[in-house]
Design a protein around this motif. Structure first.
Motif, PDB file in Angstrom:
ATOM      1  N   GLY A   1      -4.489   4.059   0.139  1.00  0.00           N
ATOM      2  CA  GLY A   1      -3.768   4.582  -1.014  1.00  0.00           C
ATOM      3  C   GLY A   1      -3.633   3.565  -2.135  1.00  0.00           C
ATOM      4  O   GLY A   1      -4.355   2.570  -2.196  1.00  0.00           O
ATOM      5  N   ILE A   2      -2.694   3.847  -3.024  1.00  0.00           N
ATOM      6  CA  ILE A   2      -2.443   2.961  -4.160  1.00  0.00           C
ATOM      7  C   ILE A   2      -2.104   1.574  -3.631  1.00  0.00           C
ATOM      8  O   ILE A   2      -1.347   1.429  -2.679  1.00  0.00           O
ATOM      9  N   ARG A   3      -2.667   0.551  -4.276  1.00  0.00           N
ATOM     10  CA  ARG A   3      -2.386  -0.837  -3.889  1.00  0.00           C
ATOM     11  C   ARG A   3      -1.654  -1.541  -5.016  1.00  0.00           C
ATOM     12  O   ARG A   3      -1.983  -1.371  -6.179  1.00  0.00           O
TER      13      ARG A   3
ATOM     14  N   TYR B   1       0.834  -1.199   0.000  1.00  0.00           N
ATOM     15  CA  TYR B   1       0.000   0.000   0.000  1.00  0.00           C
ATOM     16  C   TYR B   1       0.872   1.254   0.000  1.00  0.00           C
ATOM     17  O   TYR B   1       1.912   1.282   0.651  1.00  0.00           O
ATOM     18  N   GLY B   2       0.400   2.286  -0.668  1.00  0.00           N
ATOM     19  CA  GLY B   2       1.129   3.528  -0.780  1.00  0.00           C
ATOM     20  C   GLY B   2       0.989   4.449   0.418  1.00  0.00           C
ATOM     21  O   GLY B   2       1.721   5.426   0.536  1.00  0.00           O
ATOM     22  N   LYS B   3       0.051   4.148   1.323  1.00  0.00           N
ATOM     23  CA  LYS B   3      -0.152   4.964   2.517  1.00  0.00           C
ATOM     24  C   LYS B   3      -0.271   4.056   3.739  1.00  0.00           C
ATOM     25  O   LYS B   3      -0.596   2.882   3.615  1.00  0.00           O
TER      26      LYS B   3
ATOM     27  N   LEU C   1       4.660   5.635 -10.627  1.00  0.00           N
ATOM     28  CA  LEU C   1       3.340   5.653  -9.989  1.00  0.00           C
ATOM     29  C   LEU C   1       3.240   6.665  -8.853  1.00  0.00           C
ATOM     30  O   LEU C   1       2.191   6.762  -8.227  1.00  0.00           O
ATOM     31  N   ASP C   2       4.315   7.396  -8.583  1.00  0.00           N
ATOM     32  CA  ASP C   2       4.350   8.286  -7.415  1.00  0.00           C
ATOM     33  C   ASP C   2       3.936   7.487  -6.172  1.00  0.00           C
ATOM     34  O   ASP C   2       2.989   7.822  -5.469  1.00  0.00           O
ATOM     35  N   PHE C   3       4.657   6.405  -5.926  1.00  0.00           N
ATOM     36  CA  PHE C   3       4.276   5.391  -4.947  1.00  0.00           C
ATOM     37  C   PHE C   3       5.482   5.006  -4.114  1.00  0.00           C
ATOM     38  O   PHE C   3       6.551   4.769  -4.645  1.00  0.00           O
ATOM     39  N   SER C   4       5.313   4.959  -2.816  1.00  0.00           N
ATOM     40  CA  SER C   4       6.318   4.346  -1.943  1.00  0.00           C
ATOM     41  C   SER C   4       5.558   3.475  -0.958  1.00  0.00           C
ATOM     42  O   SER C   4       4.441   3.797  -0.566  1.00  0.00           O
TER      43      SER C   4
ATOM     44  N   GLN D   1       8.097   2.997  -8.416  1.00  0.00           N
ATOM     45  CA  GLN D   1       7.671   4.036  -7.489  1.00  0.00           C
ATOM     46  C   GLN D   1       7.683   5.400  -8.157  1.00  0.00           C
ATOM     47  O   GLN D   1       6.789   6.206  -7.938  1.00  0.00           O
TER      48      GLN D   1
END
Length: 114
Positions: A77-79, A70-72, A103-106, A100
């Motif tokens: 958030g993004i999964r 999950y991103g959050k 997708l602007d994802f961490s 990352q």
């Protein structure tokens, strides 16, 4: 789905690495983690998680397992689902930084389901 590690029939370990190609500091997760930030800070990670190795501990299983990134925190958030088929023992993602950035994802929380 039951995510209690004591009752899980397919024990999974998620190894989170500080650097690409499974290098640098490592955070090992054996159960759901709703907020990775505190764990990463306590280990001194200088960057977001950069690579992941998922290892199935059971030799034989008839069920697949899903690790959800999950991103959050708090599984929001993004999964990004990672499915592990019964015949696979290990999944490796050596460079999460490319994904990352695109997708602007961490990764901020992880859930293990089977």
């Amino acid at each position: 789905m039951n995510t209690n590690t004591e009752n899980r029939t397919d024990p999974i370990t998620v190894e989170c690495f500080e650097k690409i190609d499974f290098k640098g500091k490592i955070l090992t997760i054996n159960q759901d983690n709703a907020n990775l930030e505190d764990s990463l800070k306590s280990l001194g990670f200088g960057t977001p998680i950069s690579s992941i190795r998922i290892v199935r501990k059971a030799e034989h299983t008839s069920v697949g397992t899903e690790v959800m990134l999950y991103g959050k925190p708090d599984f929001e958030g993004i999964r990004l689902p990672i499915h592990i088929d019964p015949e696979h023992r290990k999944i490796e993602l050596p460079n999460l930084l490319e994904m990352q950035q695109n997708l602007d994802f961490s990764i901020s929380s992880i859930k293990i389901e089977n």
